[in-house]
Each structure stands twice: as C-alpha cells, then as structure tokens.
Design an enzyme around this catalytic site. Structure first.
Site, PDB file in Angstrom:
ATOM      1  N   LYS A  58      28.473  -2.525  24.505  1.00 61.15           N
ATOM      2  CA  LYS A  58      29.149  -2.244  25.175  1.00 61.15           C
ATOM      3  C   LYS A  58      29.646  -0.935  25.627  1.00 61.15           C
ATOM      4  CE  LYS A  58      31.659  -4.275  28.013  1.00 61.15           C
ATOM      5  NZ  LYS A  58      31.340  -5.249  28.879  1.00 61.15           N
ATOM      6  N   SER A 113      29.820  -8.099  33.688  1.00 65.36           N
ATOM      7  CA  SER A 113      31.251  -8.471  32.752  1.00 65.36           C
ATOM      8  C   SER A 113      32.063  -9.163  33.114  1.00 65.36           C
ATOM      9  CB  SER A 113      31.433  -6.889  32.383  1.00 65.36           C
ATOM     10  OG  SER A 113      32.412  -7.218  31.304  1.00 65.36           O
TER      11      SER A 113
END
Length: 587
Positions: free
Chosen positions: A193, A387
């Site tokens: 991430k 995402s």
C-alpha cells in the site's frame, strides 16, 4: 462639489446602463447558442469522420455548445465522451454517407485502456471495407498506439514519432515536510500500500518497485503486441526501435523501419482524402467531427424497444471533491433505481476510479450486491479500477477489463499529520487543552499519536481491511487468505489480475453490454446511460467556477500544480481510504 456630484451620478448611471446592456447581451448570446444547438446535424454525402482527439477524453461528456468557450481568461475546457467516440465509430460502419475515418492526433488526453478501446473499435470498423487513414505532424506514443491500426499512416517529412517505452516517476515529500515541521503518521495494512510512501520515504520501497515494474511490463507488452500485429513487425523489432528513441530519428528512417507508410504534407493528405471519397480536387472534403456526429440519431428501424440495459458510470475519486468524482449516496441511489426498474434487464457498471473513501465504497458495494440478486450485473473497468474502485466491482457477476487496465490495490490506510513542530517551534503558536475525559482530544494534529490512539487506529484499519478482503472473497468465490495473498495493497495490470482471479474476461464497455444482453437473454434492447447528465448551462457555470479558481493557481505554480492538487486531496480526505497509491498517467 457640484461637478463632483454630477460626474459621480453620471458614472453610476453609466454603470447601471452598461450592466443592463451586458445582461441582455449575455441572454442574447446564450439564446443564440441554444437555438443553434436545436438545428439538426446534416451529414453530407461522401463524408469523412474526423477523430482528432483535441479534447480530453472522459467516460461520458454532455453534448453542449459551450466546449472551448472562453471569456477574458476564464474558460470551459472541452471534453469528449468515450461513449460518443465508440458509438460514432459503430454508427459510421453502416452509414452510407460516411466513406471512412481520418485520424489526426498528435497526442491523446486519455489513459491507455481508453485508447485500447477506441483502437478495437477502429479494427472492427475496418471490417466494413471503409478506409481508416492517419496523418500527423507528430505522434505521441499513445497517439501512435492508436493510429497503428490505420490502413495508411502518413507523417510530415519533418515530423516526429515518439516510441520509447514506459517509465514511472514518483515525487516524495518527506524532506519538505521535515523542513516544515510536519510529520505524517501512517496506519495501514498491506506491504504494497504505497499511497503513504511519498510522505514517509525519499524513494520507492522494494515492494513498490516490484509492483510498478510488473504492471509497466504488462501494459507495455500489450501495446507492443498490438503495434507489432498491425504493422506486421515483430515485438522484438518494436522494442529495438523504442530503445533507439524514435523521436530523434529522421522521418525517412521511420518509413524504412516500417513504423510509417509514407511522408507527405497536409495538403497532399487532403488530396488523398479527396481521391478516396471521390471529391473533385477543386472542392472541400465533407468532414464531420465526433461531437457533431454523435448528435445524429442511429436508426434501428425497430421503433421504441422496452427492454433496456443500463450502463451506469462511476468515474473519479469516491466521495472526492465537491464537484467531481463519485458521490457514494448518489451512485448507490442510481444503482438502486436501476435494480427496481422492471424495464432494465441488466446493468453494466462502468468503473474508472482509483478509489477513495472506504465507507463510500462499502455503500456502493451494498447496492451492487443487491442488484446482482435481481438481474445480471457486469463490471466494465476503464483505465483504472483499483482499491475502492475494485471494492465496488467485487460483487458483480462478471468483471471485464481491457488488457491495459490497472486494478487491484486491495488495501486501506489512514494518515494523520502532526504539525506540532511547525506551529510551536517554527511559528510560535502554542495551545493548551482542557478535557472532560481521557481521550477527548483524540487524534489531535498538533501532537504525536499516543500508544492508545495508534493501537485503536490500527485495529480500525485491520477491521476495514478484513471487511474489504471479505467482500472480494465473497464476490470472487475465494477465501480471505487467498485474497490477502494477492491483496496487501498491490497494484496489478489486468493481464496479471486475470491470472490470479481478480478479472474474468478481457473487453471494453461494448463487450460488456453484449455480455449483459446474453446473460439477460435479450435480442432486442436499448441502452440507457445513468446517472442522467446535468443541464448544459449548469455544467458551464460549474466549469467556469472551478476554472476560475484553478486558473490563477495553475498560472502561479506551473508544472507544480499537479503536486498541489495531490496534496489538497490528502488534506481534504476524511476517514480511512481505499485508494490507489498514486495517480498513473502514461504518456
């Protein structure tokens, strides 16, 4: 004193008269524009459909007379909808008045997946037997990727062609924030991430470099494969040319290499189009652009068809800015209304989003799941569906993507700035706190997180991530452990995502509509696009307001304006985020 009052009164009267005259002039201008738009578009015999791609390409754009409108430095930038481009190409296939398509882009303001969809539509158009010719003074890499499908590519004898491969450059703010006295406190799940890296690192992490290299290779391989097939060259030859940097090669060498068919000037290309369409050399070539041609109705000859397929557009950040992006409440309401509409037999959710609010993603996911229980739901991914963009896609029956789509990035994060040093030490601003309870000043931005706060935030992030992978696991018929293994915030190109089960099929929005019709067992249907576009005048006023604000910032910041926008989005973000680690732009 008497003269002063006289001149002041004359000035006031003059201003009032000028205001009244200006008001009526403005009404006249808008009336003239609106009446102009009421006129039917006429396509002349032996016409050429022009695709010049001067405007930014978005998923959908209103057909308004206000594109490229400007007044004293304030302007409404033109946009062209991908839907209009694809529909125009399809319509031109069977339109006897359209003899062929003329491509003349120097650059294209769109993602690679968008270009790939247009490219596929042009390949399909060529099956009609009509010509596709391309000409340019120069071609950017994306523009060449598109025009490589043409029957003939012509370049100005002094022209330039860019072919150099893909690279990714990131900007990091850690040192700048340290100088300012601001610390970004990060809570995340997922070693990939990388959205937080610009604020805590000075370079890319090994994990981030790995994922970036992987999807760059995948996207570039797809582009090379397509160009090589169209130009009847080997992929190895294309890569060798890219390594040599073609933009510095003489135009004659581009012809020898097989990238360009012929060299000619613009007037010679116009004469070629006249020959192709049977127009006398003394006459002009009848030509029409996409924005006008899109207004020409396509005749189905079947009358009004009741059964519909809804194409619902989800473009931009989820719960992002006040004016743009995906509003979770509005989009979920649109999906709910389509679910309840008995005339809508299937739904295609077109997703082009890097994500955003995790809560907003959950709100939209719920409506997608409910819709799937009543009718087929197909997700069509655009340039990016990652995402939160993947979160809202996960519940669909089938997920389709272009080979150059960027997706994945299954992970969430939170960022809390600590500006205590900036305020206290550098600016001399101090504060004192009186509280009723132990944590009344929870998550203050003027001090570091306490151990209690950090542990609570981490637990909150972990629960959110567990929910995210659970939604994906349910939708993709996988276990949470399987999703976590390919999740961790990692970004994938769709070719890799298909291998690991995040994507089902390759295809664009046109393919998704065909699949939806097949799943709903429809032979005759019409397409309804949702949500409904706003009034053109309302859109103009919104654009002008936004442009007025950004005009001066862009003027002052120049190339750094994009960095300003990224930082502004971070500041405006609320709650935990399920978002791409960065904005990807392929040149």
């Amino acid at each position: 004193m008497k003269d002063f009052l006289k001149y002041m009164l004359a000035t006031i009267v003059g201003l009032i008269i000028a205001g009244i005259v200006g008001f009526f002039l403005l009404i006249g201008v808008f009336s003239a524009i609106m009446s102009y738009t009421d006129k039917p578009v006429v396509v002349e015999d032996n016409s050429v459909l022009i695709l010049d791609f001067k405007n930014e390409i978005v998923e959908r754009a209103a057909n308004t007379p206000f594109d490229d409108f400007s007044f004293n430095g304030f302007y409404s930038s033109g946009k062209t909808g991908l839907d209009n481009i694809l529909e125009s190409i399809e319509k031109a296939k069977t339109d006897d008045q359209i003899k062929g398509i003329y491509l003349c882009p120097s650059g294209i303001q769109a993602g690679v997946a968008t270009v790939e969809e247009i490219r596929k539509a042009l390949i399909d158009f060529k099956e009609s037997g009509k010509f596709v010719y391309a000409y340019g003074d120069s071609f950017s890499q994306k523009a060449y990727y598109l025009v490589s499908v043409a029957d003939q590519i012509a370049l100005n004898p002094q022209g330039m062609l860019e072919l150099k491969g893909l690279s990714s450059v990131r900007t990091f703010y850690k040192k700048a924030l340290e100088k300012l006295g601001v610390e970004m406190q990060i809570i995340r799940h997922g070693k990939f991430k990388a959205a937080v890296e610009p604020f805590i690192r000075e370079d890319m992490s090994p994990e981030n470099k790995l994922q970036t290299q992987t999807y760059l290779n995948s996207v570039w391989s797809a582009m090379v494969e397509d160009i090589a097939a169209s130009r009847k060259l080997s992929p190895e030859a294309i890569n060798q040319l890219a390594d040599s940097v073609t933009m510095f090669m003489p135009a004659e060498e581009l012809v020898k290499a097989g990238l360009i068919d012929t060299l000619m000037y613009k007037d010679e290309m116009i004469n070629t189009l006249k020959e192709l369409t049977g127009i006398d050399m003394e006459d002009d070539v009848p030509a029409i652009g996409v924005d006008k041609y899109a207004k020409v109705p396509a005749s189905s000859g079947k009358g009004l068809i009741r059964d519909k397929i809804a194409v619902i557009y989800a473009e931009g950040d989820i719960d992002g800015t006040d004016t743009d992006g995906i509003k979770s409440e509005a989009l979920s309401r649109t999906i709910r209304e389509a679910r309840r509409d008995s005339s809508i037999k299937a739904i295609v959710l077109r997703v082009n989003s890097p994500g955003g609010s995790a809560y907003g993603s959950e709100v939209i996911w719920r409506e997608v799941k409910l819709a799937k229980e009543t009718k087929p739901v197909i997700v069509s991914m655009g340039d990016v569906a990652a995402s939160g963009g993947y979160y809202i896609s996960a519940a669909a029956d089938t997920i389709m993507a272009d080979r150059t789509t960027i997706t994945g990035s299954i992970g969430i994060f939170g960022m809390i700035p600590n500006a205590g040093e900036l305020l206290n030490d550098k600016l001399g601003i101090t504060e004192d706190v009186v509280s009723t309870n132990a944590n009344s000043d929870l998550l203050s931005v003027t001090r570091p997180l306490t151990g209690f706060e950090r542990s609570k935030m981490q637990a909150y992030i972990e629960r959110g991530y567990d929910t995210f992978i659970g939604r994906v696991a349910d939708g993709r018929t996988m276990t949470k452990e399987q999703v976590d293994e390919i999740g961790q915030g990692r970004v994938w190109a769709s070719s890799n995502a298909k291998e690991i089960g995040l994507v089902d099929l390759y295809g664009g929005v046109t393919d998704a509509v065909k699949l939806a019709a097949q799943m709903a067992k429809l032979e005759d249907y019409r397409i309804t696009k949702l949500p409904k576009l706003k009034d053109p005048l309302e859109e103009l006023l919104k654009d002008l307001t936004g442009e007025a604000q950004s005009f001066f910032m862009e003027r002052e910041l120049g190339d750094q304006y994009k960095l300003y926008e990224q930082l502004k989005n971070v500041v405006n973000s609320k709650g935990i985020l399920a978002r791409m680690p960065y904005d990807i732009k392929f040149e």
